[in-house]
Design an enzyme around this catalytic site. Structure first.
Site, mmCIF file in Angstrom:
data_model
loop_
_atom_site.group_PDB
_atom_site.id
_atom_site.type_symbol
_atom_site.label_atom_id
_atom_site.label_comp_id
_atom_site.label_asym_id
_atom_site.label_seq_id
_atom_site.Cartn_x
_atom_site.Cartn_y
_atom_site.Cartn_z
ATOM 1 N N VAL A 156 56.390 24.193 21.769
ATOM 2 C CA VAL A 156 55.639 24.218 23.040
ATOM 3 C C VAL A 156 55.626 22.847 23.726
ATOM 4 O O VAL A 156 55.643 21.804 23.072
ATOM 5 C CB VAL A 156 54.164 24.651 22.849
ATOM 6 C CG1 VAL A 156 54.088 26.105 22.496
ATOM 7 C CG2 VAL A 156 53.459 23.786 21.842
ATOM 8 N N GLU A 157 55.543 22.899 25.047
ATOM 9 C CA GLU A 157 55.592 21.681 25.858
ATOM 10 C C GLU A 157 54.192 21.056 25.906
ATOM 11 O O GLU A 157 53.479 21.155 26.914
ATOM 12 C CB GLU A 157 56.106 22.044 27.263
ATOM 13 C CG GLU A 157 56.381 20.875 28.171
ATOM 14 C CD GLU A 157 57.642 20.094 27.821
ATOM 15 O OE1 GLU A 157 58.180 20.239 26.724
ATOM 16 O OE2 GLU A 157 58.078 19.312 28.684
ATOM 17 N N ASP A 165 60.281 28.470 12.704
ATOM 18 C CA ASP A 165 59.204 28.785 13.644
ATOM 19 C C ASP A 165 57.934 28.994 12.834
ATOM 20 O O ASP A 165 57.942 28.891 11.602
ATOM 21 C CB ASP A 165 59.563 30.018 14.502
ATOM 22 C CG ASP A 165 58.853 29.975 15.859
ATOM 23 O OD1 ASP A 165 57.602 29.964 15.873
ATOM 24 O OD2 ASP A 165 59.542 29.917 16.899
ATOM 25 N N ASN A 188 68.721 25.822 30.542
ATOM 26 C CA ASN A 188 68.574 27.242 30.263
ATOM 27 C C ASN A 188 69.486 28.059 31.189
ATOM 28 O O ASN A 188 69.461 27.810 32.400
ATOM 29 C CB ASN A 188 67.097 27.600 30.512
ATOM 30 C CG ASN A 188 66.752 29.011 30.107
ATOM 31 O OD1 ASN A 188 67.482 29.652 29.377
ATOM 32 N ND2 ASN A 188 65.620 29.489 30.610
ATOM 33 N N ASN A 213 66.431 16.308 36.627
ATOM 34 C CA ASN A 213 65.226 16.864 37.262
ATOM 35 C C ASN A 213 64.513 15.846 38.144
ATOM 36 O O ASN A 213 63.838 16.211 39.104
ATOM 37 C CB ASN A 213 64.280 17.447 36.211
ATOM 38 C CG ASN A 213 64.830 18.765 35.658
ATOM 39 O OD1 ASN A 213 65.635 19.425 36.323
ATOM 40 N ND2 ASN A 213 64.422 19.124 34.455
ATOM 41 N N HIS A 264 68.025 17.059 25.990
ATOM 42 C CA HIS A 264 67.560 18.025 26.990
ATOM 43 C C HIS A 264 68.652 19.023 27.341
ATOM 44 O O HIS A 264 69.612 18.686 28.028
ATOM 45 C CB HIS A 264 67.080 17.273 28.241
ATOM 46 C CG HIS A 264 66.497 18.163 29.287
ATOM 47 N ND1 HIS A 264 66.659 17.949 30.627
ATOM 48 C CD2 HIS A 264 65.745 19.288 29.170
ATOM 49 C CE1 HIS A 264 66.034 18.902 31.295
ATOM 50 N NE2 HIS A 264 65.471 19.729 30.439
ATOM 51 N N MET A 299 64.703 28.442 24.157
ATOM 52 C CA MET A 299 65.594 27.293 24.014
ATOM 53 C C MET A 299 66.059 27.130 22.570
ATOM 54 O O MET A 299 67.251 26.996 22.311
ATOM 55 C CB MET A 299 64.889 26.013 24.489
ATOM 56 C CG MET A 299 64.500 26.038 25.951
ATOM 57 S SD MET A 299 65.874 26.386 27.088
ATOM 58 C CE MET A 299 66.768 24.848 27.050
ATOM 59 N N LYS A 357 53.506 18.066 19.987
ATOM 60 C CA LYS A 357 54.839 17.547 19.666
ATOM 61 C C LYS A 357 54.724 16.290 18.797
ATOM 62 O O LYS A 357 55.452 16.145 17.818
ATOM 63 C CB LYS A 357 55.631 17.239 20.947
ATOM 64 C CG LYS A 357 56.147 18.509 21.650
ATOM 65 C CD LYS A 357 57.336 18.202 22.552
ATOM 66 C CE LYS A 357 57.631 19.275 23.573
ATOM 67 N NZ LYS A 357 58.636 20.268 23.214
ATOM 68 N N SER A 405 61.235 19.080 28.426
ATOM 69 C CA SER A 405 61.801 18.976 29.773
ATOM 70 C C SER A 405 61.027 17.983 30.619
ATOM 71 O O SER A 405 61.515 17.559 31.661
ATOM 72 C CB SER A 405 61.855 20.345 30.445
ATOM 73 O OG SER A 405 60.688 21.065 30.206
HETATM 74 P P1 NAD Z 1 59.190 29.220 23.989
HETATM 75 O O1 NAD Z 1 57.759 29.433 24.204
HETATM 76 O O2 NAD Z 1 60.146 30.299 24.340
HETATM 77 O O3 NAD Z 1 59.445 28.879 22.466
HETATM 78 C C1 NAD Z 1 58.707 27.955 21.725
HETATM 79 C C2 NAD Z 1 58.745 28.417 20.275
HETATM 80 O O4 NAD Z 1 58.249 27.372 19.474
HETATM 81 C C3 NAD Z 1 57.876 29.626 19.995
HETATM 82 O O5 NAD Z 1 58.648 30.607 19.311
HETATM 83 C C4 NAD Z 1 56.777 29.085 19.098
HETATM 84 O O6 NAD Z 1 56.327 30.037 18.139
HETATM 85 C C5 NAD Z 1 57.473 27.928 18.442
HETATM 86 N N1 NAD Z 1 56.613 26.903 17.897
HETATM 87 C C6 NAD Z 1 55.467 26.403 18.417
HETATM 88 N N2 NAD Z 1 54.978 25.436 17.606
HETATM 89 C C7 NAD Z 1 55.852 25.315 16.576
HETATM 90 C C8 NAD Z 1 55.911 24.499 15.421
HETATM 91 N N3 NAD Z 1 54.962 23.619 15.149
HETATM 92 N N4 NAD Z 1 56.939 24.655 14.582
HETATM 93 C C9 NAD Z 1 57.883 25.564 14.832
HETATM 94 N N5 NAD Z 1 57.867 26.381 15.890
HETATM 95 C C10 NAD Z 1 56.868 26.251 16.765
HETATM 96 O O7 NAD Z 1 59.554 27.869 24.741
HETATM 97 P P2 NAD Z 1 60.941 27.380 25.332
HETATM 98 O O8 NAD Z 1 61.085 27.839 26.732
HETATM 99 O O9 NAD Z 1 62.002 27.691 24.352
HETATM 100 O O10 NAD Z 1 60.718 25.818 25.388
HETATM 101 C C11 NAD Z 1 60.746 25.002 24.250
HETATM 102 C C12 NAD Z 1 60.884 23.547 24.674
HETATM 103 O O11 NAD Z 1 62.058 23.406 25.452
HETATM 104 C C13 NAD Z 1 59.750 23.015 25.527
HETATM 105 O O12 NAD Z 1 59.532 21.671 25.206
HETATM 106 C C14 NAD Z 1 60.310 23.141 26.951
HETATM 107 O O13 NAD Z 1 59.733 22.236 27.839
HETATM 108 C C15 NAD Z 1 61.754 22.804 26.706
HETATM 109 N N6 NAD Z 1 62.674 23.301 27.707
HETATM 110 C C16 NAD Z 1 62.572 24.544 28.236
HETATM 111 C C17 NAD Z 1 63.475 24.991 29.183
HETATM 112 C C18 NAD Z 1 63.377 26.377 29.743
HETATM 113 O O14 NAD Z 1 64.014 26.632 30.781
HETATM 114 N N7 NAD Z 1 62.670 27.277 29.115
HETATM 115 C C19 NAD Z 1 64.499 24.145 29.609
HETATM 116 C C20 NAD Z 1 64.621 22.875 29.040
HETATM 117 C C21 NAD Z 1 63.701 22.461 28.091
#
Ligand code: NAD
Length: 714
Positions: A399-400, A341, A451, A498, A448, A322, A405, A427
């Site tokens: 991370v979720e 990151d 993807n 959702n 929000h 994301m 967070k 999400s």
């Molecule tokens: P992901 O695991 O692909 O990426 C998360 C990234 O965050 C990783 O690269 C990790 O190293 C980094 N990270 C973790 N802690 C950190 C910090 N303290 N500082 C900086 N970077 C940090 O996850 P994602 O799928 O991209 O999801 C990210 C967020 O988006 C979550 O909250 C998820 O719920 C939300 N989201 C995801 C989707 C989806 O379809 N994947 C859709 C909507 C919302």
């Protein structure tokens, strides 16, 4: 009697030597359109021309940058609700004005200076000669509203430019540039805008002086037209697949087949009937509604942009799926972005993703290499918070996990300017709870994305009770700067999209529990118009993710979203059938020649799922299948409106269309409910209430139904 007409929509003046200019120039508006008033004034002007002495020719012009943009679509909704015979009578009356113009006993020329769509183009087609500015565009976009041209376009275009052109232009609805219009014979000359008037007047003077045989030219458009068999076969093949949900193009083809052999007057009478018939389809009502919704959303967007703080520099936390997508989209659309990151490998992944997307744009010729280099430079990968004191907004996409967070947002708040906005892309977690961990909750919102971020048009901007409206507007403004459509909603489990999807999902899981065959449900819901049936969709989302999301959102609404039995996704996860990503879920997947997963039937899944059908298999009618899933969705959507999660029925409907791919020809979930009639909806809910708590009609819905109110109140 002399010619001198000054209306609100058009005016007319003598140019000397018997030539008259009729100029469409709607007062107080930026464009001309054919509403009732304009047609009415045009009729008056025509009457005056008929009565006047010495008129030798008429030049039609526009006082706006565009010519005439089309019919006034705001008038369609009430019009389409009257009986079909009234629509056709009304339409025939309007179209008769175009015909009256076309029959004036003098040469008629139109100067098309800019956009001439729908009724605007039909106006031009009712003249003898068309001169078009080189940058102008014409077209008959009616199919995109689920209808067909009704002001003579279906009769005049084939008679002027041939049936092949009429078929191609009308069934596609596509805008046509000047060169194409000239090549097709739909216009007679293309000239630079600066010369438009002179050239149009020159033709008129020639025709008036008898140097052009305009009568013979006019006569050619009055008889039958030959049907081009190849073009017809091609158009029929092209529309066959979509005709079930989008019948307008096929209806136009059928009308053309019926009317091509008739003289123009008889064909025009047919057009009024065919127009009324297609205007009464649910698809026309849905697509007209969507057009109006779109206008509403754009207007709201402008209001957000006006209230927003200026935003020059953004940042994203997390370079994952994301975060990477958000950073790329921000940079591509012109807002530079820091991307932070925890480790270099994650940043490299994020940048590689951006590089891939940019390379694709450059390879396909959509972006220059220079621009791509500029976009790449606008994404600044970083492992530190350095320069975060410069940013206007930070989108958190880590991370979720609410504990992490909260900690990260709390730390971040101390590093950014006091007026910087913090936005979480969570999400499923509570925006209100996260806000509670902050010193400046007023500047915190949910943002929000869906993807894949570069493709999905919707962004939900989530306010909690303490959000400053300016922060929400600024975040919405940022989403718009990224080319997205923002919808501002109030915090609740699942937010808007959702939460409503979850009710639909639970409706599906209940139906499986009650004995339905998931393949049948997919077939029925795909026939209804969903791009994927619910089982297939869950395979694509991934069963573990889906099961988790269902648990989290359902926990927020225990009184109606508790199922009380083992669900299909839970069972499939237990058996490591995670969907496409593991090669099997409800279906089995094998890579096709292009490496894309191909869906195949899997008897193992059917046998496995039979173990959680306590009453054994059960056949459900298509109607009940649709009702159970859509009703659950509609009831939850109604609650979202009545609880103030979204501000309007339009935003609820558009959220699902843009965020979920809700079928456009249905017009939106609340539009669907309105068309069922809310009393009928309540009655159905009461009937299904014994099956599941999902089908409880809320008091507010009952009140709406009792008062005869709809969700969409205008
Ligand atoms: P992901 O695991 O692909 O990426 C998360 C990234 O965050 C990783 O690269 C990790 O190293 C980094 N990270 C973790 N802690 C950190 C910090 N303290 N500082 C900086 N970077 C940090 O996850 P994602 O799928 O991209 O999801 C990210 C967020 O988006 C979550 O909250 C998820 O719920 C939300 N989201 C995801 C989707 C989806 O379809 N994947 C859709 C909507 C919302």
């Amino acid at each position: 009697m002399s010619v001198n007409f000054n209306g609100k929509s058009l005016h007319m003046k003598a140019l000397g030597q018997g030539l008259v200019e009729l100029c469409f120039d709607r007062q107080g508006e930026s464009v001309n359109k054919f509403d009732r008033q304009t047609v009415d004034e045009w009729q008056q002007a025509i009457n005056q021309l008929k009565a006047a002495d010495g008129v030798r020719g008429v030049l039609v012009t526009s006082g706006k940058a565009s010519f005439i943009v089309g019919a006034d679509i705001f008038e369609f909704t009430p019009l389409f609700e009257v009986p079909e015979s009234e629509i056709s009578a009304f339409n025939a009356g309007q179209a008769a004005v175009f015909t009256a113009f076309s029959e004036l006993p003098v040469p008629l020329v139109v100067a098309i200076n800019g956009m001439a769509f729908g009724g605007g183009f039909e106006m031009a087609l009712s003249a003898d000669h068309r001169v078009m500015a080189d940058a102008a565009v014409v077209g008959l976009p009616e199919v995109s509203l689920g209808i067909m041209p009704g002001y003579g376009g279906t009769v005049r275009l084939p008679r002027i430019a041939g049936s092949a052109t009429a078929l191609a232009w009308t069934t596609s609805g596509a805008p046509q540039k000047a060169a194409a219009a000239l090549a097709a014979g739909a216009v007679d000359a293309v000239v630079p805008l600066a010369e438009l008037r002179t050239q149009a007047l020159a033709w008129l003077a020639d025709a008036a002086a008898g140097r052009v045989d305009w009568r013979a030219r006019r006569q050619q458009t009055r008889g039958p037209v030959a049907l081009d068999a190849d073009a017809l076969a091609q158009a029929e093949a092209a529309t066959a697949k979509t005709a079930r949900h989008y019948p307008a193009a096929a209806a136009f083809i059928a009308h053309l087949k019926r009317s091509a052999g008739l003289n123009a007057d008889a064909a025009l009478a047919q057009e009024a009937l065919a127009f009324a018939q297609i205007a009464k389809t649910p698809t026309a009502a849905a697509l007209v509604r969507l057009f109006l919704n779109d206008q509403f959303i754009k207007k709201k967007g402008k209001a957000y942009a006006k209230a927003a703080r200026p935003l020059k520099q953004a940042a994203v936390l997390g370079a994952g799926i994301m975060g990477g997508g958000i950073a790329y989209t921000s940079a591509v659309r012109g807002t530079p972005v820091l991307m932070k990151d925890l480790n270099q490998a994650a940043l490299d992944l994020g940048m590689n993703e951006a590089d891939k997307l940019l390379a694709r744009q450059v390879d396909s010729g959509r972006m220059s290499a220079d621009k791509a280099a500029g976009v790449r430079a606008a994404i600044q990968p970083t492992l530190s918070y350095e320069a975060f004191d410069q940013v206007d907004i930070v989108v958190e996409a880590i991370v979720e996990n609410i504990r992490i967070k909260k900690a990260v947002l709390g730390e971040l708040e101390g590093l950014v300017r006091d007026d910087a906005i913090l936005a979480s892309n969570t999400s499923s977690l509570s925006i209100t709870e996260m806000a509670g961990a902050l010193k400046r909750p007023q500047n915190f919102v949910g943002m929000h994305f869906f993807n894949p971020v570069p493709l999905m048009p919707l962004v939900e901007v989530i306010s909690h009770p303490g959000t400053d409206p300016v922060a929400a507007a600024t975040t919405a403004g940022y989403a718009m700067a990224m080319g997205k459509t923002p919808i501002v909603v109030q915090d609740c489990p699942g937010f808007l999209v959702n939460r409503i999807l979850n009710a639909y999902t639970l409706g599906f899981l209940q139906l499986l529990h009650d004995g339905a065959d998931f393949r049948e449900v997919d077939r029925v819901m795909e026939a209804f118009g969903w791009p994927m049936g619910p089982a297939y969709l869950q395979d694509v989302i991934g069963m573990d993710t889906l099961a988790h999301v269902v648990d989290v959102i359902s926990a927020g609404y225990p009184d109606r979203m508790t199922l009380g039995f083992q669900t299909a996704p839970q069972l499939l996860v237990e058996h490591k059938r995670l969907g496409q990503k593991s090669g099997a879920g409800y279906y089995r997947y094998e890579a096709d020649a292009k490496g894309k997963p191909k869906k195949m039937a899997d008897p193992d899944a059917v046998a496995l799922l039979a173990t959680i059908q306590p009453g054994g298999p059960e056949a459900f009618s298509d109607e009940e299948t649709v009702d159970r899933l859509m009703l659950a969705m509609a009831l939850e959507a109604g609650r979202c409106l009545d609880d103030g999660v979204a501000e309007s029925a339009i935003e609820v409907d558009m959220g699902l269309i843009l965020g979920l791919g809700f079928p456009r020809h249905i017009g939106g979930i609340l539009h669907w409910a309105d068309r069922q009639g809310l009393a009928g909806l309540v009655e159905k809910a009461d009937r299904y209430a014994a099956i599941s708590t999902l089908y409880q009609a809320s008091d507010k819905l009952r009140a709406r139904a009792a008062e005869g109110r709809r969700f969409h109140e205008n």
